[in-house]
Design a protein around this motif. Structure first.
Motif, PDB file in Angstrom:
ATOM      1  N   GLY A 508       0.791  -1.213   0.000  1.00 26.68           N
ATOM      2  CA  GLY A 508       0.000   0.000   0.000  1.00 26.68           C
ATOM      3  C   GLY A 508       0.825   1.265   0.000  1.00 26.68           C
ATOM      4  N   ASP A 509       2.085   1.192  -0.452  1.00 29.19           N
ATOM      5  CA  ASP A 509       2.976   2.361  -0.491  1.00 29.19           C
ATOM      6  C   ASP A 509       3.154   2.990   0.883  1.00 29.19           C
ATOM      7  N   MET A 510       3.142   2.175   1.905  1.00 29.67           N
ATOM      8  CA  MET A 510       3.444   2.636   3.258  1.00 29.67           C
ATOM      9  C   MET A 510       4.952   2.495   3.484  1.00 29.67           C
ATOM     10  N   ALA A 544       4.732   6.343   7.367  1.00 29.87           N
ATOM     11  CA  ALA A 544       4.213   7.448   6.572  1.00 29.87           C
ATOM     12  C   ALA A 544       3.839   6.930   5.197  1.00 29.87           C
ATOM     13  N   ASN A 545       2.789   7.510   4.623  1.00 31.27           N
ATOM     14  CA  ASN A 545       2.413   7.190   3.262  1.00 31.27           C
ATOM     15  C   ASN A 545       3.342   7.907   2.290  1.00 31.27           C
ATOM     16  N   ASP A 546       3.283   7.469   1.048  1.00 29.09           N
ATOM     17  CA  ASP A 546       4.085   8.104   0.014  1.00 29.09           C
ATOM     18  C   ASP A 546       3.692   9.575  -0.125  1.00 29.09           C
ATOM     19  N   GLN A 548       3.632  11.886   2.070  1.00 22.62           N
ATOM     20  CA  GLN A 548       2.875  12.421   3.205  1.00 22.62           C
ATOM     21  C   GLN A 548       3.823  13.189   4.129  1.00 22.62           C
TER      22      GLN A 548
END
Length: 662
Positions: A508-510, A544-546, A548
């Protein structure tokens, strides 16, 4: 006359009754054809035999039969079968009809099947099963095949030691008589094998061990025919040949075993493979594979373990300069190891970490006070009054210091004094300062903005340090035993900005970030002879997300200090007490915040976009004209090198990570 007529009538009646009760006798058939069409001949046979024929379109030809004497219908039908056999055709019974097809195809049709020695001896196509008792069926195939027609079929069934023949019944009967002579109890097989790769001595020992224990006593000169399954293998070394003496039933089986064992040994080149890696580090991959192989070896001796990953010994060696892995194993294990390496040698994604460090410092100082002093002529021998007020402050300025050196010791701010000449004390002349008023207010603001950027691969630690390497004195000595021997010991430490981060991209691009951030600086104040350093650090693990923006932490500090020095009693009186006190107020505010923003780099387009943006930002700052300049020293133009300019047109827009997991 009448009697004669009656006798004839009775005789006729008896003849009629005899004909009704007695079956008709078979008719004789005369076969005499010259260049007759074979289809007309088939119609003739169908007429006297009463059989229904289904004639294939390919049945064509001429028939010539010379038979001066009549023959029975059964014999005539056998002649019909012989005529078909001579012309390459055969009959195949199929229910109420009889098919006439080419003889080459009849073996694939439903011809009659026989297993005994009884049966007609005509030229009809039949399938015969012959079971051999002593002789080897596979060896007899080569002997019997020349005796059958090309359109016939002959095959051996080794498991049951049987022969399967499809041919004319007459020829099969002849072959059965031949087989009866060959299938004798004292039959024995002797076969010579010229080996190409295997050793005759070793192979003879292997065959003796393989067939000696399960087949009874070994075959010798005294019991060649006694042990039906015994095998005797003799090595003839000068020609690397192997002589096998065995019962015919198993000699073909022994020949198959020899063929499988007589193979070329695997060369070392077949057990060695060099794999050049594209993305992964060869030493890291070799370490993982060796741990996998070592774990399998440790668990191999334990009962109840799962199936081994590798069939034989596997050795992995990494070559750092060429980033290659050398594999030594069996071909099947090499394939398995190569498959594992293919899963590990993939192009990993990258992470660009942008940090924003903001520090705001504000210092405000307010000072106000009045000092005074009074004295008469101190050289007078009479009693002279002496008195006044004096206050210590942060600037170190008081009325005594100003009286001693009024120009340099007045300090900062507004300084107002009342002077009445000079006085001399102990031979030193001082300014006769009657009163001193000092007022000062200072305000200092410091804004520090740091934006470190760091690019690293997924699951790889990276560090950036921007600062100075400052020496700190840890020890010193000037004398040693009365002799001058000065020396100092110094320890150097990095002072500045440090950012250490290890990203890990998950589903999930975390992005999971293990990071350490530190800001250190040298303070303007000192303690004794040592320097004082300011240090601010953060060590944490965040998600953190991409792209973010997250805050890592910070500090907001507000220090307020107020001090009042005054003369007791009178200094506390409002308004009237102001000349008898000194007020010093200090206010310090510290605001520090650290922000972070990760960017997942998926394609070359992403990295080029970030590179171009950062490049042109620094290019604008670098090439900006300098302020000032004179005739002698004019402004100089500064240009970034063209050969290191990033490309603007990006052709490679294919995502190399498409289909790969995080």
């Amino acid at each position: 006359m009448f009697q004669r007529i009656m006798l004839r009538a009775v005789l006729s009646m008896w003849i009629a009754l005899f004909c009704l009760t007695t079956p008709a006798l078979a008719k004789d058939v005369t076969l005499n054809f010259k260049n007759a069409d074979i289809r007309a001949f088939i119609e003739f046979v169908s007429g006297f035999s009463g059989k229904n024929f289904l004639v294939d379109n390919r049945v064509k030809g001429k028939v010539t039969i010379v038979s001066p004497t009549p023959i029975s219908e059964a014999e005539a039908y056998d002649v019909f079968l012989s005529v078909l056999e001579v012309n390459g055709f055969a009959t195949v019974p199929s229910g109420s009809v009889t098919k006439i097809v080419p003889r080459a195809e009849s073996k694939q049709k439903s011809v009659p099947v026989r297993s005994g020695s009884k049966g007609a001896g005509n030229d009809a196509m039949v399938t015969q099963v012959v079971r051999m008792k002593y002789a080897d069926a596979q060896q007899l195939v080569a002997l019997i095949r020349p005796l059958i027609s090309p359109n016939s079929h002959l095959v051996a069934y080794p498991r049951g030691n049987m022969l399967l023949l499809t041919d004319s019944a007459s020829n099969i009967r002849r072959i059965q008589r031949i087989l009866k002579l060959l299938d004798r109890k004292d039959a024995v097989g002797v076969q010579l094998f010229k080996l190409k790769h295997a050793s005759a001595d070793k192979l003879a020992t292997t065959l003796s061990s393989l067939y000696g224990a399960s087949a009874g006593p070994k075959l010798g000169s005294a019991n060649i025919g006694g042990a039906g399954g015994a095998v005797k293998a003799i090595a003839h070394q000068p020609g690397n040949m192997l002589i096998v003496v065995a019962a015919p039933q198993i000699i073909n089986e022994v020949a198959g075993v020899i063929e499988r064992l007589d193979i070329a040994p695997e060369s070392d080149s077949g057990r060695l493979q060099v794999r050049y890696l594209k993305y992964a580090n060869a030493e890291d991959v070799a370490k993982v594979l060796n741990e996998l192989i070592g774990g399998q070896s440790a668990a191999a001796g334990k009962p109840g373990q799962a199936k081994a990953l590798f069939a034989g010994d596997v050795k992995i060696v990494a070559d750092g300069p060429t980033n290659a892995i050398m594999i030594t194993a069996d071909p099947s294990d090499i394939t398995a190891v190569d498959h594992i390496i293919g899963k590990l040698d993939i192009r990993r994604r990258q992470v660009l970490v942008e940090a924003l460090i903001v520090e705001v410092l504000a210092d405000m100082t307010q000072q106000f006070g009045i000092e005074w002093q009074a004295t008469a002529n101190p050289t007078n021998t009479r009693v002279t009054p002496l008195g006044g007020t004096s206050f210590n402050n942060q600037a170190g300025v008081n009325i005594q210091g100003v009286a001693e050196n009024p120009l340099s010791a007045a300090g900062s701010g507004l300084v107002v004094g009342a002077v009445k000449g000079t006085i001399t004390l102990n031979g030193t002349e001082f300014l006769n300062l009657a009163a001193l008023a000092r007022a000062m207010e200072s305000q200092a603001d410091t804004n520090v903005l740091s934006t470190p950027n760091l690019l690293t691969m997924d699951n790889e630690e990276a560090e950036i340090i921007v600062g100075q390497n400052v020496p700190f004195i840890t020890g010193q000595n000037s004398t040693a035993g009365g002799t001058a021997n000065p020396f100092q010991t110094i320890e150097r430490k990095d002072v500045g900005l440090t950012l250490r981060v290890k990203p890990q991209i998950s589903a999930g691009d975390m992005v999971r970030l293990e990071l350490y951030q530190e800001i250190s600086s040298i303070s303007a104040s000192t303690q004794g002879s040592d320097l004082i350093t300011n240090k601010r650090s953060i060590k944490t693990v965040v998600l953190a997300n991409d792209q973010q923006m997250i805050v890592l932490g910070g500090l907001m500090r507000d220090d307020a200090t107020s001090s009042v020095q005054r003369v007791p009693c009178i200094g506390g009186i409002p308004i009237l007490g102001e000349p008898f006190k000194f007020t010093d107020n200090t206010h310090r505010k510290t605001n520090l915040m650290v922000f972070l923003k990760p960017h997942i780099i998926r394609t070359s387009l992403d990295i080029e976009s970030f590179t171009n943006k950062k490049y042109f930002d620094i290019k604008e700052l670098y090439e900006r004209p300098s302020m000032g300049g004179t005739i002698l020293f004019p402004k100089q133009e500064r240009d970034m090198p063209d050969d290191l300019r990033p490309r603007l047109k990006m052709n490679d827009q294919v995502d190399p990570y498409a289909g790969e997991g995080g």
